[in-house]
Design a protein around this motif. Structure first.
Motif, PDB file in Angstrom:
ATOM      1  N   THR A 151       0.828  -1.207   0.000  1.00  0.00           N
ATOM      2  CA  THR A 151       0.000   0.000   0.000  1.00  0.00           C
ATOM      3  C   THR A 151       0.864   1.259   0.000  1.00  0.00           C
ATOM      4  O   THR A 151       0.402   2.338  -0.382  1.00  0.00           O
ATOM      5  N   ILE A 152       2.106   1.118   0.426  1.00  0.00           N
ATOM      6  CA  ILE A 152       3.017   2.271   0.408  1.00  0.00           C
ATOM      7  C   ILE A 152       3.211   2.785  -1.009  1.00  0.00           C
ATOM      8  O   ILE A 152       3.250   3.998  -1.248  1.00  0.00           O
ATOM      9  N   TYR A 153       3.325   1.871  -1.995  1.00  0.00           N
ATOM     10  CA  TYR A 153       3.522   2.386  -3.356  1.00  0.00           C
ATOM     11  C   TYR A 153       2.261   3.084  -3.882  1.00  0.00           C
ATOM     12  O   TYR A 153       2.348   3.945  -4.757  1.00  0.00           O
ATOM     13  N   ASP A 154       1.109   2.756  -3.347  1.00  0.00           N
ATOM     14  CA  ASP A 154      -0.082   3.527  -3.701  1.00  0.00           C
ATOM     15  C   ASP A 154       0.077   4.985  -3.255  1.00  0.00           C
ATOM     16  O   ASP A 154      -0.243   5.917  -4.010  1.00  0.00           O
ATOM     17  N   GLY A 155       0.565   5.172  -2.045  1.00  0.00           N
ATOM     18  CA  GLY A 155       0.783   6.523  -1.549  1.00  0.00           C
ATOM     19  C   GLY A 155       1.813   7.274  -2.365  1.00  0.00           C
ATOM     20  O   GLY A 155       1.644   8.465  -2.661  1.00  0.00           O
ATOM     21  N   VAL A 156       2.888   6.599  -2.730  1.00  0.00           N
ATOM     22  CA  VAL A 156       3.936   7.220  -3.544  1.00  0.00           C
ATOM     23  C   VAL A 156       3.370   7.649  -4.897  1.00  0.00           C
ATOM     24  O   VAL A 156       3.594   8.775  -5.371  1.00  0.00           O
ATOM     25  N   LEU A 157       2.618   6.761  -5.526  1.00  0.00           N
ATOM     26  CA  LEU A 157       2.033   7.076  -6.829  1.00  0.00           C
ATOM     27  C   LEU A 157       0.977   8.172  -6.717  1.00  0.00           C
ATOM     28  O   LEU A 157       0.799   8.969  -7.641  1.00  0.00           O
ATOM     29  N   SER A 158       0.278   8.217  -5.591  1.00  0.00           N
ATOM     30  CA  SER A 158      -0.698   9.275  -5.380  1.00  0.00           C
ATOM     31  C   SER A 158      -0.034  10.637  -5.500  1.00  0.00           C
ATOM     32  O   SER A 158      -0.567  11.553  -6.146  1.00  0.00           O
ATOM     33  N   TYR A 159       1.148  10.763  -4.910  1.00  0.00           N
ATOM     34  CA  TYR A 159       1.862  12.037  -4.986  1.00  0.00           C
ATOM     35  C   TYR A 159       2.456  12.271  -6.378  1.00  0.00           C
ATOM     36  O   TYR A 159       2.248  13.327  -6.985  1.00  0.00           O
ATOM     37  N   LEU A 160       3.189  11.291  -6.889  1.00  0.00           N
ATOM     38  CA  LEU A 160       3.921  11.476  -8.143  1.00  0.00           C
ATOM     39  C   LEU A 160       2.997  11.688  -9.335  1.00  0.00           C
ATOM     40  O   LEU A 160       3.316  12.457 -10.249  1.00  0.00           O
ATOM     41  N   LEU A 161       1.867  10.991  -9.363  1.00  0.00           N
ATOM     42  CA  LEU A 161       0.977  11.040 -10.517  1.00  0.00           C
ATOM     43  C   LEU A 161      -0.272  11.888 -10.272  1.00  0.00           C
ATOM     44  O   LEU A 161      -1.152  11.947 -11.137  1.00  0.00           O
ATOM     45  N   ASP A 162      -0.361  12.501  -9.110  1.00  0.00           N
ATOM     46  CA  ASP A 162      -1.532  13.326  -8.767  1.00  0.00           C
ATOM     47  C   ASP A 162      -2.834  12.526  -8.763  1.00  0.00           C
ATOM     48  O   ASP A 162      -3.892  13.050  -9.140  1.00  0.00           O
ATOM     49  N   ILE A 163      -2.745  11.274  -8.342  1.00  0.00           N
ATOM     50  CA  ILE A 163      -3.963  10.504  -8.102  1.00  0.00           C
ATOM     51  C   ILE A 163      -4.456  10.919  -6.723  1.00  0.00           C
ATOM     52  O   ILE A 163      -3.761  10.740  -5.732  1.00  0.00           O
ATOM     53  N   GLU A 164      -5.626  11.495  -6.646  1.00  0.00           N
ATOM     54  CA  GLU A 164      -6.086  12.151  -5.429  1.00  0.00           C
ATOM     55  C   GLU A 164      -6.061  11.205  -4.228  1.00  0.00           C
ATOM     56  O   GLU A 164      -6.617  10.102  -4.278  1.00  0.00           O
ATOM     57  N   LEU A 165      -5.411  11.669  -3.164  1.00  0.00           N
ATOM     58  CA  LEU A 165      -5.272  10.844  -1.959  1.00  0.00           C
ATOM     59  C   LEU A 165      -6.639  10.522  -1.368  1.00  0.00           C
ATOM     60  O   LEU A 165      -6.861   9.411  -0.852  1.00  0.00           O
ATOM     61  N   GLY A 166      -7.569  11.455  -1.467  1.00  0.00           N
ATOM     62  CA  GLY A 166      -8.901  11.204  -0.947  1.00  0.00           C
ATOM     63  C   GLY A 166      -9.591  10.058  -1.665  1.00  0.00           C
ATOM     64  O   GLY A 166     -10.313   9.257  -1.049  1.00  0.00           O
ATOM     65  N   GLU A 167      -9.363   9.942  -2.972  1.00  0.00           N
ATOM     66  CA  GLU A 167      -9.939   8.832  -3.721  1.00  0.00           C
ATOM     67  C   GLU A 167      -9.239   7.510  -3.387  1.00  0.00           C
ATOM     68  O   GLU A 167      -9.863   6.453  -3.370  1.00  0.00           O
ATOM     69  N   MET A 168      -7.934   7.592  -3.103  1.00  0.00           N
ATOM     70  CA  MET A 168      -7.218   6.407  -2.641  1.00  0.00           C
ATOM     71  C   MET A 168      -7.818   5.907  -1.322  1.00  0.00           C
ATOM     72  O   MET A 168      -8.063   4.705  -1.136  1.00  0.00           O
ATOM     73  N   GLU A 169      -8.068   6.830  -0.417  1.00  0.00           N
ATOM     74  CA  GLU A 169      -8.634   6.458   0.884  1.00  0.00           C
ATOM     75  C   GLU A 169     -10.044   5.881   0.726  1.00  0.00           C
ATOM     76  O   GLU A 169     -10.422   4.920   1.406  1.00  0.00           O
ATOM     77  N   LYS A 170     -10.798   6.469  -0.177  1.00  0.00           N
ATOM     78  CA  LYS A 170     -12.151   5.972  -0.451  1.00  0.00           C
ATOM     79  C   LYS A 170     -12.105   4.556  -1.024  1.00  0.00           C
ATOM     80  O   LYS A 170     -12.885   3.673  -0.612  1.00  0.00           O
ATOM     81  N   ALA A 171     -11.200   4.327  -1.966  1.00  0.00           N
ATOM     82  CA  ALA A 171     -11.074   3.001  -2.566  1.00  0.00           C
ATOM     83  C   ALA A 171     -10.589   1.977  -1.545  1.00  0.00           C
ATOM     84  O   ALA A 171     -11.037   0.821  -1.533  1.00  0.00           O
ATOM     85  N   LEU A 172      -9.653   2.394  -0.687  1.00  0.00           N
ATOM     86  CA  LEU A 172      -9.136   1.491   0.342  1.00  0.00           C
ATOM     87  C   LEU A 172     -10.244   1.117   1.332  1.00  0.00           C
ATOM     88  O   LEU A 172     -10.366  -0.052   1.743  1.00  0.00           O
ATOM     89  N   THR A 173     -11.053   2.091   1.711  1.00  0.00           N
ATOM     90  CA  THR A 173     -12.161   1.819   2.633  1.00  0.00           C
ATOM     91  C   THR A 173     -13.148   0.836   2.018  1.00  0.00           C
ATOM     92  O   THR A 173     -13.635  -0.075   2.692  1.00  0.00           O
TER      93      THR A 173
END
Length: 630
Positions: A151-173
């Motif tokens: 899941t750490i690489y999801d966070g890294v990609l969220s920053y590098l590629l501007d994939i919204e962190l809020g949407e990452m959290e929503k998908a993870l939930t």
């Protein structure tokens, strides 16, 4: 996107950051728990409104071998596999160096810091991440770190590629809603990856994501799940199956659906029967037996299972008993590559069994068609009183695809010619295999009704169903079965045809190849000014549309995912030599889902057209990213 609109002119490469047009490949080890992280990635992009697709390349063992998961985001809506990888997440020490060497210049690489990949190439952007250090800080339990680490690489990609962190959290939930402890740990890992990338790398990657609105109202689903829903809606009551990759999840999904929706509320008893048979032979035998007594019955399998089902399929054809068989095709022959995709069962399935047999096949290309053709198959099978095959493949069945929601069926079930009292009185005399309507389809009766009985046999019989070894009886029977197959041409789904005025080149494809064709047609026009018409086959036997399409064009390319041009072989059995002389083949059989670039380059080569961009790529590009060859 229109594929051959003359107003669509070749476009020059853009400069600066590429937005909503990239592919990510995650290279891990099978069994390392990367599935959750990958689903978070694809769902996050989807939730941002960006068209996405996911392709899972996994080994056939339980754990330990390399696995690659590729996510494509494309603002134009292209969802076929992209041959080039734009961003690599290298988590597997065994393949990391080879994975890096296959990348195009300008690609980005997130990697586990100890792998020390940065020195390999100066033309890539590298982002080393100390995964072990970061996961240790957020997950005190060492036994759980392996499952949280990715899941750490999801966070890294969220920053590098501007994939919204809020949407990452929503998908993870959404993914871990029922596992609260795992959710808390993974949320911490996601944030740790994002914070590390933000503090360490500063500059974003050359590829990025921005919100769109093209996925509103759509769903993400796998083809086997869609087919299972279609079977449920078709009124299936008997399922007999034997597990085999890549078809198992179809029946597994159907089991869950039947338990949820087909339990009698008053008695608590099941209104269905699901049997895991001892092998595929027994499974299809049970299906034919259940269909004979009037149940709607099905099985699902793959190539090796189809081979075993030959004799019982011949019984269904000759005794004229309905059956629905899903073939989720994989690479053969023999065991082959069980976790790779192909369209390699067409010829064997169309003619399955010994003697003269021909079977209808439906050819879905989308989630919507996996659903709708499942229902069509049951109606068609009962109307024709014969086995009907739904020819999916691993790419369609086991990968995640976008789809419009499925419509609730509005038409009643079509049980075909089942004899009733009024019909019997109209006919006067009844024979089980008598063609009274001229369409080759006789009237059948079901056991335990007040209709006439007959002896069902796979041996020689006359039109009354009586045993016969007379040559004329046998020939009349075979001729009638051929008429019935011709009737099937009027009942199967017609092809989808896009004829472009003045186009001299035609393309024909089916199944998952469709999505690469859509993109390939755009490439052919933009790069070479080559306009193409397109016919997408939806079923076999062929309708008259096929011959008409060939007649309109000078050359027709049939694109399929097998070595021996099996669809063309079926065409040769039906088309005259003048039409067949126009037909050429584009073949793809590496086991990877077909990509548009392979189609474009193959057509241009056969047309004798040179395109600098394609020629340069062919000369300089390494083999298929991450898998050592294509």
């Amino acid at each position: 996107m229109a594929t051959t609109d003359p107003a669509l002119q070749p476009t020059a490469p853009t400069t600066g950051r590429t937005i909503n047009e990239f592919s990510i490949q995650v290279a891990t080890v099978n069994g390392s728990g990367s599935q959750t992280a990958n689903l978070i990635l694809i769902r996050s992009l989807f939730q941002m409104g960006i068209p996405v697709s996911g392709k899972n390349l996994f080994p056939s063992n339980i754990a330990g071998l390399p696995t690659w998961y590729t996510i494509r985001a494309n603002k134009h809506g292209y969802v076929a596999r992209k041959k080039e990888i734009d961003f690599l997440v290298a988590m597997n020490a065994e393949t990391a160096r080879e994975d890096v060497q296959t990348l195009e210049p300008g690609a980005g690489v997130v990697y586990d810091e100890p792998l020390n990949l940065k020195a390999l190439r100066p033309d890539l952007s590298f982002y080393p991440v100390p995964f072990d250090k970061l996961v240790a800080a957020v997950c005190p339990d060492a036994k759980l770190r392996r499952l949280v680490r990715n899941t750490i690489y999801d966070g890294v990609l969220s920053y590098l590629l501007d994939i919204e962190l809020g949407e990452m959290e929503k998908a993870l939930t959404k993914q871990l809603a029922k596992k609260q402890k795992a959710l808390v740990l993974n949320m911490a890992a996601l944030k740790a990856g994002f914070d590390y990338a933000e503090a360490t790398f500063g500059q974003k990657a050359s590829f990025g994501a921005e919100r769109m609105n093209t996925t509103a109202g759509k769903i993400l689903i796998e083809g086997n799940q869609a087919a299972a829903i279609g079977c449920l809606m078709a009124g299936v009551t008997v399922v007999a199956w034997y597990p085999i990759t890549p078809s198992s999840s179809l029946c597994e999904s159907l089991i869950d659906l039947m338990r949820k929706y087909r339990i009698d509320k008053a008695t608590g008893k099941a209104t269905f029967a699901i049997v895991q048979a001892e092998d595929e032979i027994a499974a299809v035998g049970m299906v034919i037996g259940a269909s004979w007594v009037g149940a709607r019955a099905m099985t699902s399998t793959s190539g090796p299972g189809i081979s075993l089902m030959g004799e019982f399929t011949g019984l269904g054809y000759y005794a004229e008993v309905p059956a629905v068989i899903f073939d989720i095709q994989r690479v053969g022959p023999s065991t082959g590559l069980p976790t790779r995709t192909a369209q390699g069962d067409l010829l064997s399935t169309a003619l399955l069994s010994h003697g003269d047999t021909r079977h209808p096949m439906l050819l879905p290309s989308s989630m919507r068609e996996c659903y709708s053709m499942a229902m069509d198959a049951f109606d068609l099978s009962e109307r024709l009183q014969t086995p009907v095959f739904v020819m999916s493949d691993l790419d369609l069945g086991m990968n995640i695809w976008m789809s419009e929601p499925f419509p609730y069926p509005e038409q009643p079930l079509d049980r075909g010619k089942v004899l009733d009292k009024a019909t019997l009185e109209r006919l006067g005399a009844w024979g089980r295999y008598k063609d009274v309507d001229g369409d080759g389809i006789p009237w059948r009766t079901l056991p335990d009704t007040d209709m006439p009985a007959y002896f069902t046999r796979g041996s020689g019989h006359n039109e009354m169903g009586q045993y016969s070894e007379r040559g004329d009886d046998y020939q009349r029977n075979l001729d009638r079965l051929a008429r019935k197959f011709d009737t099937a041409r009027t009942l199967v789904p017609k092809p989808e045809v896009d004829v472009v005025a003045d186009a001299r080149i035609g393309l024909i494809a089916f199944g998952t190849t469709h999505w690469a064709i859509v993109e390939g047609r755009d490439q052919l026009w933009q790069e070479a000014g080559l306009a193409t018409s397109y016919l997408r086959l939806k079923a076999y036997p062929f309708t008259d549309d096929l011959a008409a399409f060939i007649d309109r064009h000078d050359r027709v390319y049939v694109v399929e995912q097998n070595r021996d041009a099996q669809m063309v072989a079926l065409m040769r059995m039906e088309l005259d030599p003048v039409r067949i002389a126009k037909v050429r083949s584009v073949l793809h059989y590496s086991g990877l889902p077909i990509d548009a670039r392979s189609i474009t380059d193959a057509v241009l080569a056969q047309e004798g057209l040179a395109v600098a961009r394609a020629a340069a790529r062919a000369a300089d590009a390494p083999n298929a990213a991450g898998v050592g060859g294509e």
